[in-house]
Design an enzyme around this catalytic site. Structure first.
Site: not given
Length: 489
Positions: A176, A250, A284
């Site tokens: 996705k 994550e 991140c």
């Protein structure tokens, strides 16, 4: 200018949403619609998952591990050959610097090469069982259909560390793509058939929460690999109760970047600049909490502020640009609100602190000195070019500050003291520790976090095993008949 019209990849075919719904994709550098993308319905997701499930028992399921590895090798070569074209698309769709997206697509090919080589290295084991007439061994089998949900930032990388081990282990996958920037993954999808990968093995769907819920609750999904924020992750975990899928998460972080008084100042400054302003802070592992030893803090900040004020902001496609735009207007609103709150709570803006005077979603490189650890900005992920700075005196003090967070993905430590670097790498609670470097990656090295930064690991050889299940096989070697259970010998 006519917007590019994309389609989804389901069972080897490029298709629109079953109800024809679409959504716009904005170019962050201009603010204009540049592409439209299908808004997948639950029926579309079901077709993709069913195609992936069927492919498990088709030609893909009959392939030897070596043959699967050759498909991944071909895919890696195609990605490297098309890295510039895909990089251009990713830069248009996300605002990330072209020099970064093109390099990243090229290097990501190395991840696929790594997993191509690992495909026929997956091994079970024989067990030294405590029963003399038994031979017992384990065989590792693919889990099944993998649902991979990736965000818009570093999406090629975050997809490769899921596709690579999943396919090497013999699984099939439904990706996705982020609704904020789906185009790069759809461009990548065009390479799948060229690599000799059978239809249905890799499917790519696009859409928002409806699409995501349909995918992560689907009864045929056996594993969910998610990268994103903690709020969405909570929904993912709840959704997995519907299918009991294995889950890896994550979830980003608020990484501490610690500089001691004996550090190489130039190296540490450059590392911190790269850690927070590279990718416009939209990473991140961004080193967004800077802890400076009091003895070098002023000299460090003088250098870093000078660099921040002179960073060239602009068109991410241009060679001379050093920092591009944010990806979405929502990020801009979040950052502006958090910077305003930081100043209300006593923070001092040393550089930046406002929008850049450009069309598009641009924010200045920002450095804020924070007098207290309990300021909101210290433990709130902004996902932008904003650095919170604090000073410390002792090792124990900075360890306490670094660990005083709900996050735990990465940390940077700069010191020339080898013993201290080892102590700190053990004491700081994070899944990745960089010592005298920052943001280094490799397909050989696993990454992942703890606490609100998630669980599970991606990259590295262990990731392949995480996409398998061990099957235990018991073989009776005795010629004697099994004893009658109702007449013990």
């Amino acid at each position: 200018m006519t917007a590019e019209r994309y389609q989804m990849l389901i069972n080897g075919a490029w298709v629109d949403a079953s109800d024809g719904a679409r959504f716009d994709s904005l170019c962050p550098a201009t603010g204009h619609v540049w592409a439209t993308v299908p808004e997948a319905t639950p029926q579309d997701v079901d077709r993709a998952v069913q195609a992936a499930a069927d492919a498990m028992s088709g030609p893909w399921g009959q392939m030897t591990p070596t043959a699967r590895g050759k498909c991944l090798t071909k895919l890696a070569d195609l990605l490297a050959a098309n890295s510039e074209a895909i990089g251009r698309i990713e830069t248009t769709d996300t605002g990330k610097m072209f020099k970064e997206t093109a390099w990243q697509a090229t290097y990501i090919a190395e991840y696929l090469h790594f997993y191509a080589g690992a495909a026929d290295k997956i091994q079970g084991e024989t067990l030294p069982i405590d029963k003399p007439d038994m031979f017992v061994f384990t065989d590792r089998e693919p889990i099944g259909v993998v649902a991979a949900v990736v965000p818009w930032n570093s999406q090629m990388f975050l997809s490769a560390v899921k596709i690579g081990p999943a396919l090497a282990a013999g699984n099939t996958i439904v990706l996705k793509a982020s609704e904020h920037a789906s185009a790069p993954l759809l461009e990548f999808g065009k390479l799948v058939a060229q690599a000799g990968i059978p239809d249905g093995v890799v499917n790519i769907v696009t859409g928002g929460p409806v699409c995501g819920t349909a995918l992560t609750t689907h009864p045929l999904v056996a594993k969910i690999a998610f990268t994103g924020g903690p709020d969405a992750a909570r929904h993912i975990v709840r959704n997995s109760a519907e299918n009991f899928a294995e889950v890896s998460l994550e979830l980003g972080g608020k990484s501490p970047f610690i500089v001691f008084d004996d550090a190489d100042l130039e190296s540490a400054v450059n590392g911190s600049v790269a850690g927070i302003f590279a990718a416009t802070g939209q990473s991140c592992v961004a080193g967004s909490r800077l802890y400076l030893h009091e003895d070098i803090a002023d000299a460090f900040l003088e250098r870093m502020v000078a660099i921040a004020r002179n960073i060239r902001i602009g068109d991410p496609q241009a060679d001379e640009t050093e920092m591009g735009p944010l990806c979405t207007p929502g990020q801009m609103q979040h950052i502006e609100a958090q910077v305003a709150l930081a100043t209300e709570e006593g923070g001092t803006v040393l550089a930046g602190g406002k929008r850049a005077d450009l069309d598009g979603v641009y924010y200045q490189p920002t450095i804020i000195e924070c007098p207290r650890q309990d300021m909101t900005i210290v433990d709130t992920e902004l996902f932008g070019p904003v650095l919170a700075v604090q000073r410390f005196r002792t090792e124990d003090e900075v360890v306490a500050l670094a660990n005083d967070t709900k996050h735990g993905l990465a940390a940077g430590i700069f010191t020339r003291d080898a013993a201290r670097s080892l102590r700190m790498s053990k004491r700081v609670k994070a899944g990745i520790i960089w010592v005298n470097t920052y943001r280094a990656i490799s397909p050989i090295a696993a990454f992942g976090g703890l606490k609100s930064s998630g669980y599970g690991r991606e990259a590295g050889l262990q990731a392949v095993y995480d996409y398998t299940r061990p099957k235990t096989v018991w073989m009776n070697l005795s010629d004697a008949p099994i004893a009658n259970p109702f007449k013990p010998r």
